[in-house]
Enzyme design. Structure first.
Site, PDB file in Angstrom:
ATOM      1  N   ARG A  47       0.839  -1.204   0.000  1.00 32.46           N
ATOM      2  CA  ARG A  47       0.000   0.000   0.000  1.00 32.46           C
ATOM      3  C   ARG A  47       0.870   1.249   0.000  1.00 32.46           C
ATOM      4  O   ARG A  47       0.493   2.287  -0.550  1.00 32.46           O
ATOM      5  CB  ARG A  47      -0.949  -0.018   1.200  1.00 32.46           C
ATOM      6  CG  ARG A  47      -1.797   1.253   1.340  1.00 32.46           C
ATOM      7  CD  ARG A  47      -3.024   1.040   2.235  1.00 32.46           C
ATOM      8  NE  ARG A  47      -2.684   0.445   3.509  1.00 32.46           N
ATOM      9  CZ  ARG A  47      -2.251   1.116   4.583  1.00 32.46           C
ATOM     10  NH1 ARG A  47      -2.069   2.422   4.514  1.00 32.46           N
ATOM     11  NH2 ARG A  47      -1.986   0.484   5.711  1.00 32.46           N
ATOM     12  N   TYR A  99     -15.137  17.082 -17.471  1.00 37.05           N
ATOM     13  CA  TYR A  99     -15.560  15.711 -17.218  1.00 37.05           C
ATOM     14  C   TYR A  99     -16.549  15.705 -16.064  1.00 37.05           C
ATOM     15  O   TYR A  99     -16.260  16.243 -14.990  1.00 37.05           O
ATOM     16  CB  TYR A  99     -14.347  14.847 -16.898  1.00 37.05           C
ATOM     17  CG  TYR A  99     -14.717  13.488 -16.347  1.00 37.05           C
ATOM     18  CD1 TYR A  99     -15.507  12.612 -17.087  1.00 37.05           C
ATOM     19  CD2 TYR A  99     -14.321  13.106 -15.075  1.00 37.05           C
ATOM     20  CE1 TYR A  99     -15.875  11.382 -16.564  1.00 37.05           C
ATOM     21  CE2 TYR A  99     -14.675  11.875 -14.554  1.00 37.05           C
ATOM     22  CZ  TYR A  99     -15.464  11.016 -15.312  1.00 37.05           C
ATOM     23  OH  TYR A  99     -15.841   9.804 -14.790  1.00 37.05           O
ATOM     24  N   ASP A 171      -6.115  18.717 -15.697  1.00 37.62           N
ATOM     25  CA  ASP A 171      -6.460  17.390 -16.204  1.00 37.62           C
ATOM     26  C   ASP A 171      -5.905  17.304 -17.627  1.00 37.62           C
ATOM     27  O   ASP A 171      -6.430  17.933 -18.544  1.00 37.62           O
ATOM     28  CB  ASP A 171      -7.974  17.212 -16.180  1.00 37.62           C
ATOM     29  CG  ASP A 171      -8.415  15.822 -16.632  1.00 37.62           C
ATOM     30  OD1 ASP A 171      -7.650  15.139 -17.338  1.00 37.62           O
ATOM     31  OD2 ASP A 171      -9.556  15.433 -16.311  1.00 37.62           O
ATOM     32  N   LYS A 196      -7.031   5.853 -19.922  1.00 34.29           N
ATOM     33  CA  LYS A 196      -7.258   6.289 -21.292  1.00 34.29           C
ATOM     34  C   LYS A 196      -5.994   6.104 -22.139  1.00 34.29           C
ATOM     35  O   LYS A 196      -5.586   4.991 -22.417  1.00 34.29           O
ATOM     36  CB  LYS A 196      -7.759   7.734 -21.286  1.00 34.29           C
ATOM     37  CG  LYS A 196      -8.920   8.003 -20.303  1.00 34.29           C
ATOM     38  CD  LYS A 196     -10.108   7.089 -20.485  1.00 34.29           C
ATOM     39  CE  LYS A 196     -11.351   7.544 -19.731  1.00 34.29           C
ATOM     40  NZ  LYS A 196     -11.229   7.560 -18.261  1.00 34.29           N
TER      41      LYS A 196
END
Length: 375
Positions: A47, A99, A171, A196
């Site tokens: 983690r 978005y 972004d 993406k």
């Protein structure tokens, strides 16, 4: 080094066991201590860190020209962790076209928690300036925007943010570091839905933040990444590193095809409007030319005749897949308003297109036969 070289060079990890050219996948969740209690390889628990994630975070930072990268389990997890590093009472500014998941996070999760936010037209610098409050701590840019492909002037907006003592994040999912490097233009943080273009094959869910420099903000977000645990899994990191190797070639080819599709659609009688910054008629064309090397592989088209006509066109295409998401090697088409839901501001006749790696002539022929049914 050029991006094409970085994509390969930063993708290597020495394999002491077999000398493998491709980095091995380290699935271990825990790592052995030395007798004195130290961790000679720097890893304690997955983690907190993992060899594959370390390699991915370094590669992303190199591609964006940043100090460090942080890899998450999704783009939304990356955005959420960044917003968590703000304080209740802080104010965020973001674009009126973005978005839909970003304002949804602000409205549904962080507004009740204590953040306030304002949405403005990011093509209007005075509108941004007048929206800055004393408690504004973050200006969030998305350019090209989703789904109208508005172009924001990154350097000018970053300057406004810093004059106000705020951070500036961008972004960069649609442009990728191959076409646009916001950190070089003054941004403090870049966000990617690496699902993406970074992954590039529609087969891995993940996200990332890349910081321009070290400091309290970066250290806080890094700590929250570990505490929250929404990290990218080792195999996902390995898949993303594989995708990065071909990222420059894919994005350049897809962008070239997208320009051809936009030029074709722009002159078709069944089309009301085409949103693509590579067209000289686009209001953001000059700024895009200044801050991008190509204009990207995403475009949106509005069909004459409203929602029903747009849905008919989407139903008639044969090479495009009707599906959400973007950035893969296959071309996708989507009626965006129906995905965003009843509160959408997206035009009802708009189709969003993600251009893949098929031949441009074949994609144009497919769109032409679908559109000709409307004339």
């Amino acid at each position: 080094m050029h991006p094409e070289t970085l994509a390969i060079y930063q993708n290597r990890m020495a394999d002491a066991n077999a000398g493998a050219v491709v980095p091995p996948i380290s699935l271990s969740t825990t790592f052995e201590r030395e007798a004195d209690g130290s961790f000679p390889h720097g890893h304690i628990y997955s983690r907190a860190s993992n060899p594959n994630r370390d390699l991915l975070e370094t590669a992303l930072a190199q591609l964006e020209g940043g100090f460090a990268g942080l890899a998450f389990s999704s783009g939304q997890a990356a955005t959420m962790t960044l917003l968590l590093a703000l304080r209740p009472g802080d104010h965020v500014i973001l674009g009126d076209d973005a978005y839909h998941g970003t304002p949804a996070l602000l409205e549904e999760l962080f507004h009740p928690w204590g953040l306030t936010y304002t949405r403005v037209d990011f093509t209007d610098l005075e509108a941004i300036r007048s929206s800055i409050h004393e408690n504004t701590s973050l200006i969030w840019i998305e350019t090209p925007s989703n789904p109208l492909l508005k172009i924001a002037d990154i350097r000018a907006i970053a300057d406004l943010a810093h004059q106000a003592g705020a951070w500036c994040a961008c972004d960069n999912t649609w442009a990728t570091p191959i076409l646009q490097r916001p950190l070089d233009l003054g941004c403090d943080v870049v966000m990617h839905s690496t699902t993406k273009y970074i992954g590039g094959h529609s087969d891995v869910l993940s996200g990332a933040l890349i910081f321009r420099e070290d400091g309290d903000f970066y250290q806080r977000v890094r700590r929250y990444q570990t505490l929250g645990g929404a990290v990218a899994a080792p195999f996902d990191c390995w898949m993303l590193l594989r995708g990065i190797k071909t990222l420059p070639t894919r994005v350049k080819a897809q962008s070239a095809t997208a320009l051809q599709l936009a030029q074709f659609l722009h002159q078709h009688p069944a089309v009301e409007a085409v949103h693509y910054p590579g067209l000289e008629s686009h209001p953001g064309h000059a700024i895009a030319q200044k801050q991008m090397t190509q204009f990207g592989a995403m475009l949106s088209v509005q069909i004459k005749g409203g929602s029903d006509a747009a849905m008919t066109v989407a139903a008639r295409v044969q090479l495009f897949t009707r599906a959400t998401s973007l950035g893969g090697i296959e071309s996708l088409i989507e009626h965006r308003a129906s995905v965003e839901g009843p509160n959408t501001t997206t035009p009802q006749n708009l189709l969003r297109i993600s251009v893949g790696l098929e031949h441009a002539d074949d994609l144009i022929a497919d769109l032409e036969q679908a559109l000709n049914a409307m004339t």
